[in-house]
Write a protein that holds these residues in place. Structure first.
Motif, short mmCIF file in Angstrom:
data_model
loop_
_atom_site.label_atom_id
_atom_site.label_comp_id
_atom_site.label_asym_id
_atom_site.label_seq_id
_atom_site.Cartn_x
_atom_site.Cartn_y
_atom_site.Cartn_z
N LYS A 160 -14.43 -14.23 14.25
CA LYS A 160 -13.46 -15.34 14.41
C LYS A 160 -13.48 -16.22 13.17
O LYS A 160 -12.43 -16.65 12.69
CB LYS A 160 -13.81 -16.16 15.66
N GLN A 161 -14.67 -16.47 12.62
CA GLN A 161 -14.77 -17.29 11.43
C GLN A 161 -14.05 -16.62 10.25
O GLN A 161 -13.33 -17.28 9.49
CB GLN A 161 -16.25 -17.55 11.09
N ALA A 162 -14.22 -15.30 10.12
CA ALA A 162 -13.54 -14.55 9.05
C ALA A 162 -12.02 -14.70 9.22
O ALA A 162 -11.30 -14.90 8.23
CB ALA A 162 -13.94 -13.08 9.09
N HIS A 164 -10.39 -17.21 10.64
CA HIS A 164 -9.99 -18.57 10.27
C HIS A 164 -9.99 -18.75 8.76
O HIS A 164 -9.09 -19.36 8.20
CB HIS A 164 -10.88 -19.60 10.97
N GLU A 165 -11.02 -18.20 8.11
CA GLU A 165 -11.09 -18.33 6.64
C GLU A 165 -9.96 -17.58 5.95
O GLU A 165 -9.56 -17.92 4.84
CB GLU A 165 -12.47 -17.86 6.13
N ALA A 166 -9.40 -16.56 6.65
CA ALA A 166 -8.27 -15.81 6.08
C ALA A 166 -6.93 -16.42 6.50
O ALA A 166 -5.88 -15.85 6.24
CB ALA A 166 -8.35 -14.35 6.54
N GLY A 167 -6.99 -17.56 7.19
CA GLY A 167 -5.76 -18.23 7.62
C GLY A 167 -5.15 -17.59 8.86
O GLY A 167 -3.98 -17.82 9.18
#
Ligand code: PDD
Length: 282
Positions: A160-162, A164-167
């Protein structure tokens, strides 16, 4: 307004709610959980979530800590105290507290039970569904029993963090065979160019989503053609529609995968019809 949690038989201030440092949920993720959506004060798909809770506990040989009726009383009281009419209820049951040792404690211990609830703004979820969301794909690094709803969620958290970091909003997990299993906290669906709904078979590689089974029923009622099988990220990119399901997002259209737009890059009509059918029955 004061927020309340429920821990092992007591209602307490949310900020003061604690469990022991040697709780096995904390030490080993030796715990299961459930999430219900609440709309207009009513728990959605209450039966399905209770049944899955009892299955998850059974698979880990953790005793059911309270009867369903007793749990329902606590949930109602918690919703009342927190003045939640639209939101979610979170329940966690761990094997309990014991001196740290990987194997189960030799003597029976009391499971730890934690309940919390919070308000959710479903108008924001509706707006998200109208726009559709972006998804990325990442390798599925989870264990072999994803059908049990355990709090062992580190790979899901990293995925999930990946995203979010990828928009993006969600990450779809891809197994060793190159197939999408599910999202980090949602089940994954596509609609083929021929108009067939596809979602992975309910094996040990995915959580058997309660919303997923309700949407399968809705699809049948609406006369849509459905197949439960694996699909690849490429098949999803080439699909007519893609969407995801979960207790708190209901049905949410996916409009891009790894930056490739799905069809015309707008939410699909089947996804929106299923969202509407599900919410009108809820
Ligand atoms: N997530 N797959 C995973 C990995 C999930 O964590 C969830 C639910 C789902 C959808 O299941 P259901 O339709 O029963 O909510 C699929 C919840 C909402 C959470 O972890 O907050």
């Amino acid at each position: 307004m004061m927020r309340y949690a429920y821990v092992n038989g007591q209602y307490c201030r949310h900020g003061d709610a604690t469990i022991h440092v040697e709780d096995r949920g904390f030490q080993f993720a030796d715990a299961v959980y459930e999430v219900w959506s609440v709309r207009n004060g009513v728990l959605l798909d209450a039966d399905g979530h209770f049944q899955r809770l009892s299955r998850s506990l059974g698979e880990l040989r953790i005793p059911m800590p309270r009867s369903r009726a007793a749990l329902m009383r606590v949930i109602k009281e918690l919703l009342r105290r927190n003045r939640v009419r639209d939101g979610l209820v979170y329940l966690q049951v761990s094997r309990g507290q014991a001196k740290r040792d990987h194997a189960f404690p030799r003597h029976p211990i009391e499971p730890t039970i934690v309940l919390t609830c919070k308000r959710l703004d479903f108008t924001a979820a509706d707006a998200r569904a109208e726009d559709g969301i972006a998804v990325i794909t990442v390798p599925d690094q989870r264990w072999a029993r994803c059908d049990i709803k355990t709090v062992n969620l580190l790979p899901n958290v990293l995925a999930k963090q990946a995203a979010h970091e990828a928009g993006a909003t969600e990450a779809w997990l891809v197994d060793g065979a190159g197939h999408v299993t599910e999202g980090s906290s949602t089940n994954a669906w596509i609609v083929t160019k021929a108009g067939k709904l596809i979602t992975r078979q309910a094996d040990n590689g995915i959580l058997h989503g309660i919303t997923r089974s309700r949407i399968l029923q809705c699809a049948q009622t609406l006369g849509f053609d459905v197949e439960q099988r694996s699909f690849t990220p490429q098949e999803a990119i080439d699909a007519r529609e893609a969407f995801l399901t979960s207790a708190t997002s209901f049905v949410t259209p996916v409009v891009s995968i790894d930056n490739h737009p799905i069809a015309n890059g707008k939410p699909g009509s089947l996804a929106l019809a299923l969202r509407q059918a599900y919410l009108s029955e809820a």
